[in-house]
Scaffold this motif. Structure first.
Motif, PDB file in Angstrom:
ATOM      1  N   GLY A 205       1.558 -29.452 -23.927  1.00 52.56           N
ATOM      2  CA  GLY A 205       1.109 -28.742 -25.123  1.00 52.56           C
ATOM      3  C   GLY A 205      -0.399 -28.641 -25.210  1.00 52.56           C
ATOM      4  N   ALA A 206      -1.098 -29.717 -24.855  1.00 48.38           N
ATOM      5  CA  ALA A 206      -2.563 -29.723 -24.901  1.00 48.38           C
ATOM      6  C   ALA A 206      -3.151 -28.728 -23.902  1.00 48.38           C
ATOM      7  N   MET A 207      -2.643 -28.757 -22.680  1.00 49.52           N
ATOM      8  CA  MET A 207      -3.153 -27.850 -21.659  1.00 49.52           C
ATOM      9  C   MET A 207      -2.827 -26.393 -21.980  1.00 49.52           C
ATOM     10  N   SER A 208      -1.661 -26.174 -22.553  1.00 43.34           N
ATOM     11  CA  SER A 208      -1.270 -24.817 -22.938  1.00 43.34           C
ATOM     12  C   SER A 208      -2.161 -24.300 -24.066  1.00 43.34           C
ATOM     13  N   SER A 209      -2.517 -25.180 -25.003  1.00 42.05           N
ATOM     14  CA  SER A 209      -3.413 -24.797 -26.097  1.00 42.05           C
ATOM     15  C   SER A 209      -4.767 -24.361 -25.561  1.00 42.05           C
ATOM     16  N   LEU A 210      -5.264 -25.109 -24.589  1.00 46.31           N
ATOM     17  CA  LEU A 210      -6.536 -24.752 -23.968  1.00 46.31           C
ATOM     18  C   LEU A 210      -6.433 -23.399 -23.270  1.00 46.31           C
ATOM     19  N   SER A 211      -5.318 -23.162 -22.610  1.00 45.71           N
ATOM     20  CA  SER A 211      -5.129 -21.924 -21.853  1.00 45.71           C
ATOM     21  C   SER A 211      -5.214 -20.693 -22.744  1.00 45.71           C
ATOM     22  N   ILE A 212      -4.711 -20.798 -23.967  1.00 47.60           N
ATOM     23  CA  ILE A 212      -4.733 -19.650 -24.875  1.00 47.60           C
ATOM     24  C   ILE A 212      -6.157 -19.161 -25.086  1.00 47.60           C
ATOM     25  N   ALA A 213      -7.056 -20.096 -25.391  1.00 45.77           N
ATOM     26  CA  ALA A 213      -8.446 -19.726 -25.675  1.00 45.77           C
ATOM     27  C   ALA A 213      -9.161 -19.223 -24.432  1.00 45.77           C
ATOM     28  N   VAL A 214      -9.069 -19.983 -23.339  1.00 45.63           N
ATOM     29  CA  VAL A 214      -9.792 -19.619 -22.114  1.00 45.63           C
ATOM     30  C   VAL A 214      -9.232 -18.329 -21.519  1.00 45.63           C
ATOM     31  N   ALA A 215      -7.904 -18.200 -21.491  1.00 48.33           N
ATOM     32  CA  ALA A 215      -7.286 -16.982 -20.949  1.00 48.33           C
ATOM     33  C   ALA A 215      -7.671 -15.763 -21.776  1.00 48.33           C
ATOM     34  N   GLY A 216      -7.764 -15.948 -23.092  1.00 41.76           N
ATOM     35  CA  GLY A 216      -8.177 -14.841 -23.952  1.00 41.76           C
ATOM     36  C   GLY A 216      -9.586 -14.361 -23.635  1.00 41.76           C
ATOM     37  N   ILE A 217     -10.494 -15.312 -23.462  1.00 44.13           N
ATOM     38  CA  ILE A 217     -11.892 -14.966 -23.149  1.00 44.13           C
ATOM     39  C   ILE A 217     -11.990 -14.290 -21.782  1.00 44.13           C
ATOM     40  N   LEU A 218     -11.315 -14.862 -20.783  1.00 45.93           N
ATOM     41  CA  LEU A 218     -11.362 -14.302 -19.435  1.00 45.93           C
ATOM     42  C   LEU A 218     -10.731 -12.911 -19.377  1.00 45.93           C
ATOM     43  N   THR A 219      -9.661 -12.709 -20.146  1.00 49.34           N
ATOM     44  CA  THR A 219      -9.011 -11.396 -20.166  1.00 49.34           C
ATOM     45  C   THR A 219      -9.931 -10.351 -20.777  1.00 49.34           C
TER      46      THR A 219
END
Length: 230
Positions: A205-219
Motif C-alpha cells: 500500500g505504501a509503495m502504491s501510494s508513492l507510485s500514484i504521485a510519481v507516475a502522475g508527474i512523470l506522465t
C-alpha cells in the motif's frame, strides 16, 4: 423520479453510496474478484438511471459532493508512505526506475495500439493518461486536446481491471516482493489499484501510494513528448 432527483440535494450521493455498499457486500459475501465494489456501483447506478429515466446531469448535481473528497482522500495516501519511509530510502533507485519503466510502458502501449488501429490524434491523446489518477489525468487530457469525459471513463476502467486482475498477474509471474507488487499496482492502476495494494499489505500500500504521485508527474512530462508522435 427525475423530478425528485432534481429537487433533492443529496439523492445522487445516496444512490452512489447505496450502489457502492451493494458492491462491497457482494465482494465480502462471495469473494469473487469481479465483484469489485466500484465496478458494481457503476453498473448498478447506470441501470438505475436508465430504468428511472434520469439523465446524468440531474444525477451528478446531487452526487458532485463526493468529488470534493477526491483530493483530500488522495492526500491521505501519504500516511502509509510515511510509515514505510525508511524502506523507501533503502530502495530509492529501484523504486524510481520501476515507476519510470511502468509509465513509459503505459505510454508506449497506447502509442502502438493507436498506430495499429489508426486512431486520430484526439483519440490517441485521450488514452495517454489512462494509468494516472483522475485529478491529474483530466488536466493532461484537456491540455493535449483529448476528450476529457472519455479519459475519465478509461481511467476508471483501467483502475478497476488493475484492482481485479493485479494480484492474479503478480502470482502468475511469481512476483512475491512486496515493493514490486505495490509499485506495479500503483503505477498501472492508480488509486483503485492502490486500494487493492492496501488489502494485500502495508508495504504494498505504501509503495502504491508513492507510485500514484510519481507516475502522475512523470506522465505529465512524458505525455507531452508522446503526444507529438501522432
Amino acid at each position: 423520479m427525475s423530478e425528485f432527483m432534481a429537487t433533492s440535494a443529496y439523492a445522487g450521493v445516496t444512490i452512489s453510496l447505496v450502489s457502492y455498499g451493494l458492491g462491497a457486500w457482494l465482494k465480502k459475501k462471495f469473494g469473487f474478484g469481479f465483484f469489485n465494489p466500484l465496478l458494481i456501483s457503476i453498473i448498478f447506478t447506470i441501470i438505475f438511471l436508465c430504468t428511472c429515466g434520469i439523465n446524468y446531469e440531474t444525477y451528478n448535481e446531487g452526487a458532485k459532493y463526493l468529488s470534493w473528497l477526491l483530493t483530500p482522500s488522495t492526500v491521505c495516501l501519504a500516511i502509509p508512505l510515511y510509515e514505510e519511509f525508511e524502506l523507501l530510502k533503502k530502495n530509492a533507485k529501484a523504486v524510481i526506475l520501476g515507476i519510470t519503466a511502468g509509465v513509459l510502458t503505459s505510454l508506449a502501449t497506447v502509442f502502438v495500439l493507436a498506430k495499429l488501429m489508426g486512431l486520430s490524434h484526439e483519440n490517441y491523446v485521450t488514452l495517454l493518461p489512462k494509468s494516472i489518477t483522475t485529478a491529474i489525468g483530466m488536466g493532461v487530457s484537456e491540455e493535449l486536446g483529448g476528450y476529457v469525459t472519455i479519459t475519465v471513463a478509461v481511467i476508471v476502467i483501467t483502475g478497476v481491471i488493475g484492482n481485479i486482475l493485479g494480484e492474479f498477474i503478480c502470482k502468475l509471474f511469481r512476483i512475491h516482493e512486496p515493493i514490486s507488487k505495490g509499485l506495479a499496482l500503483g503505477t498501472a492502476a492508480h488509486a483503485i489499484g492502490t486500494a487493492k495494494a492496501m488489502e494485500i499489505g502495508e508495504i504494498e500500500g505504501a509503495m502504491s501510494s508513492l507510485s500514484i504521485a510519481v507516475a502522475g508527474i512523470l506522465t505529465v512530462v512524458f505525455a507531452t513528448v508522446f503526444a507529438g508522435l501522432i
